[in-house]
Motif scaffolding. Sequence first.
Motif, PDB file in Angstrom:
ATOM      1  N   ASP A   1       2.214   8.641  -8.398  1.00 52.19           N
ATOM      2  CA  ASP A   1       2.479   7.623  -7.379  1.00 52.19           C
ATOM      3  C   ASP A   1       1.684   7.974  -6.125  1.00 52.19           C
ATOM      4  OD1 ASP A   1       3.484   5.582  -5.824  1.00 52.19           O
ATOM      5  OD2 ASP A   1       5.526   6.371  -5.729  1.00 52.19           O
ATOM      6  N   ASP A  11       0.483   6.496  -3.595  1.00 50.41           N
ATOM      7  CA  ASP A  11       0.829   5.950  -2.278  1.00 50.41           C
ATOM      8  C   ASP A  11       2.018   6.647  -1.635  1.00 50.41           C
ATOM      9  OD1 ASP A  11      -1.235   4.059  -2.394  1.00 50.41           O
ATOM     10  OD2 ASP A  11       0.039   2.641  -3.483  1.00 50.41           O
ATOM     11  N   SER A  12       2.818   7.332  -2.424  1.00 45.94           N
ATOM     12  CA  SER A  12       4.038   7.949  -1.899  1.00 45.94           C
ATOM     13  C   SER A  12       3.820   9.350  -1.324  1.00 45.94           C
ATOM     14  CB  SER A  12       5.102   8.018  -2.991  1.00 45.94           C
ATOM     15  OG  SER A  12       4.742   8.991  -3.954  1.00 45.94           O
ATOM     16  N   ARG A  45       2.506  11.960   1.121  1.00 47.24           N
ATOM     17  CA  ARG A  45       1.919  12.263   2.430  1.00 47.24           C
ATOM     18  C   ARG A  45       0.889  13.387   2.302  1.00 47.24           C
ATOM     19  NH1 ARG A  45       4.462  16.169   6.320  1.00 47.24           N
ATOM     20  NH2 ARG A  45       3.181  16.019   8.180  1.00 47.24           N
ATOM     21  N   ARG A  85      -2.195  12.456  -0.111  1.00 56.19           N
ATOM     22  CA  ARG A  85      -2.969  11.407   0.555  1.00 56.19           C
ATOM     23  C   ARG A  85      -3.852  12.011   1.660  1.00 56.19           C
ATOM     24  NH1 ARG A  85       0.902   7.933   1.318  1.00 56.19           N
ATOM     25  NH2 ARG A  85       1.460   8.660   3.391  1.00 56.19           N
ATOM     26  N   ASP A 119      -9.486   8.434  -8.678  1.00 59.34           N
ATOM     27  CA  ASP A 119      -8.037   8.316  -8.711  1.00 59.34           C
ATOM     28  C   ASP A 119      -7.605   7.814 -10.093  1.00 59.34           C
ATOM     29  OD1 ASP A 119      -5.359   7.465  -8.450  1.00 59.34           O
ATOM     30  OD2 ASP A 119      -5.652   6.910  -6.349  1.00 59.34           O
ATOM     31  N   ARG A 144      -4.870   4.849 -10.291  1.00 56.56           N
ATOM     32  CA  ARG A 144      -5.393   3.524  -9.954  1.00 56.56           C
ATOM     33  C   ARG A 144      -6.393   3.034 -11.014  1.00 56.56           C
ATOM     34  NH1 ARG A 144      -2.997   3.692  -5.401  1.00 56.56           N
ATOM     35  NH2 ARG A 144      -3.527   4.478  -3.411  1.00 56.56           N
TER      36      ARG A 144
END
Length: 187
Positions: free
Chosen positions: A11, A13-14, A16, A19, A35, A38
């Motif tokens: 995941d 996007d989750s 921190r 990312r 990625d 994705r």
Amino acid sequence: MSVLVIYAHSDPDSSRYNRALVQAAQGVKGVTVHDLARTYPDFRIDCAREAELLSANETIVLQFPMHWYSVPAIAKKWLDDALAYGFAYGPEGTHLNGKRFWLVCTISGAVDSYGGAGTQPFDVRYSLDCFFAFLEQTVRVCGMKWESPFIVDRVIWDGLNDAELAAYAEAYATRLKLSVLDSMGDS
């Protein structure tokens, strides 16, 4: 290209922490971030595409959060499919020979809590290197050079403040820059 970062997060996007690391990597000239979540949300790895990416780079970096002392499912699927017999290993599988490989891993507790130090809420009996042994062996079977991992620790139990996370991201970017320079020297 010279450095390929294979980003394996279930995941993306989750996270921190991951990312921030990906953003640091994307800012380094000569680094391609790939990625997996994705690109392959259906887990159907395009082996021909992966072979092209792997062949075009001198350094391969696998970035992931540790999930139950192993890689996330998408990373395992990628390892199984992309590092295929006849491409990555076996009599004809010499396409990765001599390439550098290192991993970037985020872990929940402190590095020193692995191996019985007991600073996490549970005792981690084995050293952190034990959990990476299967990756190191895979890399060696594929003829690549294993380089020391880059570990970001304390991402859950203690948490990192913004300054600590920024320092990790900067250190990661610096190591990637050095890998780009090393890769250019190999060309």
